[in-house]
Design a protein around this motif. Structure first.
Motif, mmCIF file in Angstrom:
data_model
loop_
_atom_site.group_PDB
_atom_site.id
_atom_site.type_symbol
_atom_site.label_atom_id
_atom_site.label_comp_id
_atom_site.label_asym_id
_atom_site.label_seq_id
_atom_site.Cartn_x
_atom_site.Cartn_y
_atom_site.Cartn_z
ATOM 1 N N GLY A 1 0.819 -1.206 0.000
ATOM 2 C CA GLY A 1 0.000 0.000 0.000
ATOM 3 C C GLY A 1 0.854 1.257 0.000
ATOM 4 N N THR A 2 1.941 1.241 0.775
ATOM 5 C CA THR A 2 2.847 2.394 0.817
ATOM 6 C C THR A 2 3.567 2.555 -0.508
ATOM 7 O OG1 THR A 2 3.176 1.996 3.184
ATOM 8 C CG2 THR A 2 4.758 3.441 2.083
ATOM 9 N N LEU A 3 3.985 1.443 -1.117
ATOM 10 C CA LEU A 3 4.660 1.505 -2.411
ATOM 11 C C LEU A 3 3.751 2.119 -3.468
ATOM 12 C CD1 LEU A 3 7.215 0.681 -4.020
ATOM 13 C CD2 LEU A 3 6.038 -1.475 -4.566
ATOM 14 N N ALA A 4 2.488 1.727 -3.473
ATOM 15 C CA ALA A 4 1.539 2.296 -4.432
ATOM 16 C C ALA A 4 1.331 3.786 -4.178
ATOM 17 C CB ALA A 4 0.213 1.552 -4.348
ATOM 18 N N LEU A 5 1.293 4.170 -2.895
ATOM 19 C CA LEU A 5 1.153 5.581 -2.567
ATOM 20 C C LEU A 5 2.348 6.367 -3.095
ATOM 21 C CD1 LEU A 5 -0.527 7.732 -1.072
ATOM 22 C CD2 LEU A 5 0.854 7.255 0.954
ATOM 23 N N TRP A 6 3.560 5.830 -2.918
ATOM 24 C CA TRP A 6 4.754 6.481 -3.470
ATOM 25 C C TRP A 6 4.623 6.628 -4.985
ATOM 26 C CZ3 TRP A 6 10.079 4.817 -1.108
ATOM 27 C CH2 TRP A 6 10.073 5.079 0.267
ATOM 28 N N ALA A 7 4.046 5.619 -5.635
ATOM 29 C CA ALA A 7 3.949 5.626 -7.094
ATOM 30 C C ALA A 7 3.073 6.761 -7.606
ATOM 31 C CB ALA A 7 3.412 4.284 -7.580
ATOM 32 N N VAL A 8 2.053 7.140 -6.823
ATOM 33 C CA VAL A 8 1.131 8.175 -7.309
ATOM 34 C C VAL A 8 1.354 9.536 -6.642
ATOM 35 C CG1 VAL A 8 -0.604 6.419 -7.779
ATOM 36 C CG2 VAL A 8 -0.694 7.651 -5.626
ATOM 37 N N LYS A 9 2.064 9.555 -5.500
ATOM 38 C CA LYS A 9 2.208 10.804 -4.755
ATOM 39 C C LYS A 9 3.597 11.399 -4.851
ATOM 40 C CE LYS A 9 1.373 12.788 -0.162
ATOM 41 N NZ LYS A 9 0.920 12.523 1.228
ATOM 42 N N TYR A 10 4.633 10.581 -4.832
ATOM 43 C CA TYR A 10 6.019 11.076 -4.814
ATOM 44 C C TYR A 10 6.745 10.645 -6.086
ATOM 45 C CZ TYR A 10 4.844 11.068 0.199
ATOM 46 O OH TYR A 10 4.235 11.238 1.419
ATOM 47 N N ARG A 11 6.258 11.065 -7.223
ATOM 48 C CA ARG A 11 6.814 10.564 -8.480
ATOM 49 C C ARG A 11 8.216 11.088 -8.757
ATOM 50 N NH1 ARG A 11 1.425 11.453 -9.400
ATOM 51 N NH2 ARG A 11 1.726 13.475 -10.414
ATOM 52 N N SER A 12 8.509 12.348 -8.405
ATOM 53 C CA SER A 12 9.846 12.902 -8.662
ATOM 54 C C SER A 12 10.125 14.058 -7.717
ATOM 55 C CB SER A 12 9.966 13.379 -10.115
ATOM 56 O OG SER A 12 9.050 14.426 -10.381
ATOM 57 N N ARG A 13 11.392 14.198 -7.337
ATOM 58 C CA ARG A 13 11.865 15.284 -6.490
ATOM 59 C C ARG A 13 13.355 15.480 -6.761
ATOM 60 N NH1 ARG A 13 7.119 14.881 -5.578
ATOM 61 N NH2 ARG A 13 5.950 15.230 -3.642
ATOM 62 N N ASP A 14 13.829 16.699 -6.636
ATOM 63 C CA ASP A 14 15.268 16.998 -6.711
ATOM 64 C C ASP A 14 15.925 16.466 -7.980
ATOM 65 O OD1 ASP A 14 15.291 18.351 -4.351
ATOM 66 O OD2 ASP A 14 16.020 16.683 -3.146
ATOM 67 N N GLY A 15 15.186 16.450 -9.096
ATOM 68 C CA GLY A 15 15.759 15.926 -10.326
ATOM 69 C C GLY A 15 15.809 14.416 -10.389
ATOM 70 N N TRP A 16 15.251 13.752 -9.378
ATOM 71 C CA TRP A 16 15.201 12.294 -9.331
ATOM 72 C C TRP A 16 13.756 11.836 -9.422
ATOM 73 C CZ3 TRP A 16 18.849 8.373 -8.907
ATOM 74 C CH2 TRP A 16 20.178 8.792 -8.836
ATOM 75 N N ALA A 17 13.547 10.714 -10.101
ATOM 76 C CA ALA A 17 12.230 10.088 -10.168
ATOM 77 C C ALA A 17 12.326 8.687 -9.589
ATOM 78 C CB ALA A 17 11.744 10.029 -11.612
ATOM 79 N N GLN A 18 11.187 8.161 -9.148
ATOM 80 C CA GLN A 18 11.183 6.792 -8.649
ATOM 81 C C GLN A 18 11.685 5.833 -9.732
ATOM 82 O OE1 GLN A 18 10.578 6.157 -5.567
ATOM 83 N NE2 GLN A 18 9.455 7.945 -4.849
ATOM 84 N N ALA A 19 11.372 6.153 -10.988
ATOM 85 C CA ALA A 19 11.840 5.302 -12.078
ATOM 86 C C ALA A 19 13.361 5.273 -12.151
ATOM 87 C CB ALA A 19 11.255 5.792 -13.407
ATOM 88 N N ASP A 20 14.006 6.408 -11.900
ATOM 89 C CA ASP A 20 15.477 6.450 -11.908
ATOM 90 C C ASP A 20 16.039 5.509 -10.856
ATOM 91 O OD1 ASP A 20 15.369 8.474 -13.852
ATOM 92 O OD2 ASP A 20 15.246 10.036 -12.308
ATOM 93 N N ALA A 21 15.466 5.564 -9.666
ATOM 94 C CA ALA A 21 15.954 4.722 -8.567
ATOM 95 C C ALA A 21 15.759 3.243 -8.892
ATOM 96 C CB ALA A 21 15.233 5.080 -7.273
ATOM 97 N N LEU A 22 14.607 2.892 -9.481
ATOM 98 C CA LEU A 22 14.347 1.494 -9.808
ATOM 99 C C LEU A 22 15.325 0.980 -10.865
ATOM 100 C CD1 LEU A 22 10.441 1.446 -9.916
ATOM 101 C CD2 LEU A 22 11.906 0.383 -8.206
ATOM 102 N N ARG A 23 15.594 1.800 -11.869
ATOM 103 C CA ARG A 23 16.499 1.363 -12.937
ATOM 104 C C ARG A 23 17.920 1.149 -12.429
ATOM 105 N NH1 ARG A 23 13.601 5.551 -15.909
ATOM 106 N NH2 ARG A 23 12.093 4.554 -17.312
ATOM 107 N N LEU A 24 18.344 1.957 -11.473
ATOM 108 C CA LEU A 24 19.698 1.827 -10.949
ATOM 109 C C LEU A 24 19.810 0.734 -9.886
ATOM 110 C CD1 LEU A 24 20.599 5.621 -10.698
ATOM 111 C CD2 LEU A 24 21.731 3.944 -12.167
ATOM 112 N N ALA A 25 18.735 0.550 -9.104
ATOM 113 C CA ALA A 25 18.809 -0.393 -7.976
ATOM 114 C C ALA A 25 18.458 -1.829 -8.358
ATOM 115 C CB ALA A 25 17.884 0.074 -6.861
ATOM 116 N N HIS A 26 17.606 -2.001 -9.388
ATOM 117 C CA HIS A 26 17.187 -3.346 -9.827
ATOM 118 C C HIS A 26 16.608 -4.171 -8.668
ATOM 119 C CE1 HIS A 26 19.163 -2.522 -13.611
ATOM 120 N NE2 HIS A 26 20.329 -2.338 -12.990
#
Length: 555
Positions: A163-188
């Motif tokens: 539930g928290t992960l889904a909330l992050w997906a719709v509420k905190y999509r990007s900040r400080d030039g970083w997006a959740q997608a950037d973190a996922l691609r780098l962290a795998h």
């Protein structure tokens, strides 16, 4: 004979002269004690250091503090991590930036075992998607992504409740030039959970041809998962064109306002957000609610609901609302205009009163000591320079008034005084005579009224010895002296520690001294070798209870 007498009893040293070998010259030219490295690190975590002081520019102050933090982490990684967790768990800091930066330094530069512990602590320190992205910006500034970084970030996404992960997906999509997608691609991150994979696909923003359509993110599931329902509602909300439709979807799916397109955020959407967003959002958007006419006489039910939420001590604790968050909201809302932009509004008096109450409630239950207090508030020119906790408009002088009122409300036997000019004229490093002026304030007064009274006083050099000298001269019984200052002091014919010793001797009482530092400098007028003196970080949420415990002799 005169020389012998001077040798036996030398004249008192002024605050521009070194009293003991362990004193250091502060930024104002006076000699004070250096706080311990642990104390200075704690000041940084709570107050930060991105603003200047009267005697140190913003850039110089930030560089000094950052260099110190780097060195402290390199020397004392485990202690640094312990303090970071103490501040986080006690919700003692008004903003997370300093703790996130410090954790990034520990995770990057400490010994291997401590670095691993820092990564294990990341989910606790970076509690929201925004905090995680802030942390990643600090990490990126310190270097590339190594194995520990990739696994540490991946573990956050792998272990986060769905539930928290889904909330992050719709509420905190990007900040400080970083997006959740950037973190996922780098962290795998890896997972065997189908629903988690579906949320990852949404966060990665894969083309529609590569993911199921709305409402069918995982058609193989027998029933829709709550986490996917939140994402479905977000996708539907992004396609509507009116605030009425967006508000209906917010209520249907429990969507925060951030999940709705900015183009449809009208009055109906903000009204729905009062039901779906938390207290922190409410504090930041009181101006918008008034601007849209929702906090007006035409909507008494909304005003009443907002007042009820702000006055709920349990809700403030659950929402991890720091007193400084409330004070910031009060300052901005009461002035009727935003810090940035051109928005204006008419403040609702009931909301202003509720914010005043919420400020004190946010400290939690403050246990009084029952002792006799003398509060000495620094109102010198240096206290109007810079901000506390990075809050626009919150000068050390205003913060001092707020913190002083917290103590005055909890301690019945309190005498407030202010450091002023004894004979008129401006103070500061280049002139002015130090003096004390009794403050005719009541703990039930509004904060803005107290600040107005403080600003009317003639500023002088801050002599932190005066409270003890004055109380000794007037034979005023005091159990605990509390001095609120930026510690950038230089005035005075004797040092505060000497004045306290003389007061104790004359009055025959083990009086104590608490120095509340309102800026994150390395100095304090409290002698660390005297167990009857305590250095406290200003706007530490734990400060009022810590002062009370010290006054009772428990610390």
């Amino acid at each position: 004979m005169k020389n012998y007498l001077h040798a036996l009893k030398p004249p008192p040293r002024t605050q521009r002269q070194r009293l003991t070998p362990d004193q250091a010259r502060n930024n104002a030219g006076g000699f004070t004690f250096k706080v311990s490295d642990e104390g200075r690190f704690l000041r940084f975590l709570i107050l930060g250091a991105t603003e200047g002081t009267y005697y140190a520019t913003e850039a110089a102050h930030t560089v000094q503090a950052t260099d110190f933090v780097r060195g402290y982490v390199a020397r004392n990684g485990p202690a640094a991590l312990r303090l970071i967790l103490e501040v986080t768990r006690g919700h003692r800091a008004p903003r997370p930036d300093a703790t996130l930066m410090a954790l990034a330094l520990v995770a990057r530069t400490a010994d291997l075992e401590t670095r691993r512990s820092a990564w294990a602590a990341l989910p606790e320190v970076a509690r929201t998607g925004t905090m995680l992205l802030h942390f990643l910006a600090y990490q990126d500034a310190l270097g590339g992504w190594g194995r520990l970084t990739r696994r540490g970030v991946a573990r956050v996404y792998e272990d986060l409740p769905l539930g928290t992960l889904a909330l992050w997906a719709v509420k905190y999509r990007s900040r400080d030039g970083w997006a959740q997608a950037d973190a996922l691609r780098l962290a795998h991150p890896r997972s065997t959970e189908p629903v988690r994979h579906a949320v990852f696909r949404h966060m990665l923003g894969q083309p529609s041809s590569e993911r199921p359509p709305v409402g069918q993110l995982l058609p193989e599931l027998e029933s829709p998962a709550p986490a996917l329902r939140l994402i479905e509602g977000h996708q539907r909300a992004m396609s509507v064109t009116t605030d009425v439709d967006a508000a209906a979807l917010m209520r249907e799916y429990g969507l925060p306002i951030e999940a709705v397109s900015t183009g449809v955020r009208g009055a109906d959407v903000y009204r729905a957000a009062l039901e779906t967003n938390g207290l922190t959002w409410l504090l930041r958007n009181l101006g918008n609610l008034s601007r849209l006419g929702l906090l007006a006489a035409q909507h008494p039910e909304i005003v009443s609901a907002v007042v009820t939420r702000l006055s709920n001590a349990s809700a403030l604790r659950r929402g991890r609302v720091h007193p400084l968050d409330v004070l910031k909201a009060q300052l901005v809302y009461a002035q009727g205009r935003g810090v940035r932009g051109s928005h204006v509004w008419t403040p609702a008096p009931a909301v202003i009163d509720a914010l005043e109450q919420a400020f004190y409630l946010a400290f939690g239950l403050v246990k009084p000591s029952g002792g006799r207090f003398l509060l000495a508030l620094d109102v010198s020119g240096s206290m109007d320079i810079g901000t506390v906790g990075g809050v626009p408009g919150l000068s050390p002088r205003l913060a001092t008034a707020a913190m002083g009122l917290v103590t005055a409300r909890s301690e019945v036997h309190t005498t407030p005084v202010a450091f002023t000019s004894g004979v008129g004229g401006m103070g500061g490093q280049w002139g002015g005579t130090s003096g004390l002026t009794p403050l005719n304030i009541s703990p039930r007064q509004r904060l803005d009224d107290v600040v107005k009274a403080m600003r009317a006083l003639p500023m002088g050099g801050t002599d932190c010895a005066l409270p003890m000298l004055w109380a000794a001269k007037e034979k005023i019984p005091v159990d605990t002296f509390v001095v609120y200052t930026d510690n950038e002091t230089w005035a005075g014919k004797v040092h505060p520690s000497v004045a306290l010793a003389e007061y104790r001797q004359r009055m025959g009482t083990p009086a104590r001294l608490v120095v509340v530092g309102m800026t994150a400098t390395a100095f304090s007028v409290a002698d660390p070798a005297d167990s009857g003196m305590l250095d406290v970080v200003g706007f530490d949420a734990a400060a009022p209870n810590l002062i009370g415990a010290f006054a009772r002799g428990e610390v």
